[in-house]
Design a protein around this motif. Structure first.
Motif, PDB file in Angstrom:
ATOM      1  N   ARG A 127     -11.923 -19.666  18.678  1.00  0.00           N
ATOM      2  CA  ARG A 127     -13.323 -19.311  18.391  1.00  0.00           C
ATOM      3  C   ARG A 127     -14.291 -19.963  19.381  1.00  0.00           C
ATOM      4  O   ARG A 127     -15.217 -19.327  19.869  1.00  0.00           O
ATOM      5  CB  ARG A 127     -13.702 -19.731  16.970  1.00  0.00           C
ATOM      6  CG  ARG A 127     -13.273 -18.745  15.909  1.00  0.00           C
ATOM      7  CD  ARG A 127     -13.920 -19.058  14.565  1.00  0.00           C
ATOM      8  NE  ARG A 127     -13.616 -20.397  14.081  1.00  0.00           N
ATOM      9  CZ  ARG A 127     -12.513 -20.726  13.411  1.00  0.00           C
ATOM     10  NH1 ARG A 127     -11.593 -19.817  13.161  1.00  0.00           N
ATOM     11  NH2 ARG A 127     -12.323 -21.954  12.990  1.00  0.00           N
ATOM     12  N   ARG A 128     -14.066 -21.248  19.669  1.00  0.00           N
ATOM     13  CA  ARG A 128     -14.999 -21.962  20.545  1.00  0.00           C
ATOM     14  C   ARG A 128     -14.868 -21.522  22.003  1.00  0.00           C
ATOM     15  O   ARG A 128     -15.863 -21.376  22.705  1.00  0.00           O
ATOM     16  CB  ARG A 128     -14.803 -23.469  20.447  1.00  0.00           C
ATOM     17  CG  ARG A 128     -15.860 -24.241  21.249  1.00  0.00           C
ATOM     18  CD  ARG A 128     -15.695 -25.741  21.123  1.00  0.00           C
ATOM     19  NE  ARG A 128     -15.856 -26.206  19.768  1.00  0.00           N
ATOM     20  CZ  ARG A 128     -16.994 -26.617  19.229  1.00  0.00           C
ATOM     21  NH1 ARG A 128     -18.118 -26.571  19.926  1.00  0.00           N
ATOM     22  NH2 ARG A 128     -17.031 -27.068  17.992  1.00  0.00           N
ATOM     23  N   THR A 129     -13.632 -21.324  22.478  1.00  0.00           N
ATOM     24  CA  THR A 129     -13.424 -21.040  23.907  1.00  0.00           C
ATOM     25  C   THR A 129     -13.438 -19.556  24.240  1.00  0.00           C
ATOM     26  O   THR A 129     -13.631 -19.191  25.391  1.00  0.00           O
ATOM     27  CB  THR A 129     -12.084 -21.611  24.394  1.00  0.00           C
ATOM     28  OG1 THR A 129     -11.011 -20.961  23.686  1.00  0.00           O
ATOM     29  CG2 THR A 129     -12.018 -23.119  24.191  1.00  0.00           C
ATOM     30  N   ARG A 130     -13.174 -18.718  23.208  1.00  0.00           N
ATOM     31  CA  ARG A 130     -13.063 -17.276  23.397  1.00  0.00           C
ATOM     32  C   ARG A 130     -11.920 -16.889  24.340  1.00  0.00           C
ATOM     33  O   ARG A 130     -11.962 -15.868  25.012  1.00  0.00           O
ATOM     34  CB  ARG A 130     -14.375 -16.677  23.870  1.00  0.00           C
ATOM     35  CG  ARG A 130     -15.462 -16.867  22.864  1.00  0.00           C
ATOM     36  CD  ARG A 130     -16.745 -16.252  23.278  1.00  0.00           C
ATOM     37  NE  ARG A 130     -17.547 -16.069  22.079  1.00  0.00           N
ATOM     38  CZ  ARG A 130     -18.420 -15.122  21.922  1.00  0.00           C
ATOM     39  NH1 ARG A 130     -18.632 -14.267  22.876  1.00  0.00           N
ATOM     40  NH2 ARG A 130     -19.093 -15.031  20.811  1.00  0.00           N
ATOM     41  N   ILE A 131     -10.901 -17.724  24.355  1.00  0.00           N
ATOM     42  CA  ILE A 131      -9.682 -17.421  25.110  1.00  0.00           C
ATOM     43  C   ILE A 131      -8.774 -16.605  24.199  1.00  0.00           C
ATOM     44  O   ILE A 131      -8.722 -16.834  22.987  1.00  0.00           O
ATOM     45  CB  ILE A 131      -8.981 -18.717  25.572  1.00  0.00           C
ATOM     46  CG1 ILE A 131      -9.895 -19.479  26.542  1.00  0.00           C
ATOM     47  CG2 ILE A 131      -7.643 -18.424  26.226  1.00  0.00           C
ATOM     48  CD1 ILE A 131      -9.386 -20.858  26.900  1.00  0.00           C
ATOM     49  N   ASN A 132      -8.057 -15.676  24.770  1.00  0.00           N
ATOM     50  CA  ASN A 132      -7.129 -14.816  24.047  1.00  0.00           C
ATOM     51  C   ASN A 132      -6.236 -15.657  23.132  1.00  0.00           C
ATOM     52  O   ASN A 132      -5.680 -16.671  23.552  1.00  0.00           O
ATOM     53  CB  ASN A 132      -6.295 -14.033  25.070  1.00  0.00           C
ATOM     54  CG  ASN A 132      -5.235 -13.199  24.440  1.00  0.00           C
ATOM     55  OD1 ASN A 132      -4.197 -13.719  24.033  1.00  0.00           O
ATOM     56  ND2 ASN A 132      -5.483 -11.914  24.366  1.00  0.00           N
ATOM     57  N   SER A 133      -6.083 -15.219  21.880  1.00  0.00           N
ATOM     58  CA  SER A 133      -5.329 -15.997  20.900  1.00  0.00           C
ATOM     59  C   SER A 133      -3.882 -16.232  21.324  1.00  0.00           C
ATOM     60  O   SER A 133      -3.353 -17.330  21.163  1.00  0.00           O
ATOM     61  CB  SER A 133      -5.376 -15.329  19.528  1.00  0.00           C
ATOM     62  OG  SER A 133      -4.791 -14.054  19.563  1.00  0.00           O
ATOM     63  N   ARG A 134      -3.247 -15.215  21.873  1.00  0.00           N
ATOM     64  CA  ARG A 134      -1.856 -15.380  22.320  1.00  0.00           C
ATOM     65  C   ARG A 134      -1.752 -16.481  23.374  1.00  0.00           C
ATOM     66  O   ARG A 134      -0.841 -17.301  23.345  1.00  0.00           O
ATOM     67  CB  ARG A 134      -1.324 -14.060  22.873  1.00  0.00           C
ATOM     68  CG  ARG A 134       0.130 -14.130  23.270  1.00  0.00           C
ATOM     69  CD  ARG A 134       0.672 -12.726  23.550  1.00  0.00           C
ATOM     70  NE  ARG A 134       2.076 -12.779  23.837  1.00  0.00           N
ATOM     71  CZ  ARG A 134       2.584 -12.682  25.066  1.00  0.00           C
ATOM     72  NH1 ARG A 134       1.792 -12.505  26.102  1.00  0.00           N
ATOM     73  NH2 ARG A 134       3.880 -12.748  25.250  1.00  0.00           N
ATOM     74  N   SER A 135      -2.707 -16.488  24.297  1.00  0.00           N
ATOM     75  CA  SER A 135      -2.701 -17.511  25.341  1.00  0.00           C
ATOM     76  C   SER A 135      -2.881 -18.898  24.751  1.00  0.00           C
ATOM     77  O   SER A 135      -2.165 -19.841  25.126  1.00  0.00           O
ATOM     78  CB  SER A 135      -3.807 -17.242  26.368  1.00  0.00           C
ATOM     79  OG  SER A 135      -3.558 -16.055  27.074  1.00  0.00           O
TER      80      SER A 135
END
Length: 79
Positions: A28-36
């Motif tokens: 949520r904080r970084t907005r990086i793909n969940s799989r990654s």
């Protein structure tokens, strides 16, 4: 030339300092793909430069503080 690897425990500690306990909060904080994020935290992959910079910016730290130098013998053993 040195090789570095993300220390996932140090990353988790930095996230916890901001109240982010677990992968979902980091996503949520970084907005990086969940799989990654799951693969990075599980030690299955290293973050690409873009993801590493997003993490450092989101938690306001110098990226070098969560990286560990990998001894050359460990690199040779995994090759």
């Amino acid at each position: 030339m040195a090789t570095y690897r993300l220390n996932t425990q140090k990353l988790r500690d930095k996230a916890a300092e901001r109240g982010d306990e677990g992968p979902e909060a980091i996503i949520r904080r970084t907005r990086i793909n969940s799989r990654s994020v799951y693969r990075i935290l599980g030690g299955h992959q290293q973050p690409d430069l873009n993801s590493a910079l997003k993490i450092a910016a989101a938690y306001d730290f110098d990226l070098r503080t969560v990286m560990d130098e990998v001894p050359e013998e460990d690199i040779e053993a995994s090759a």
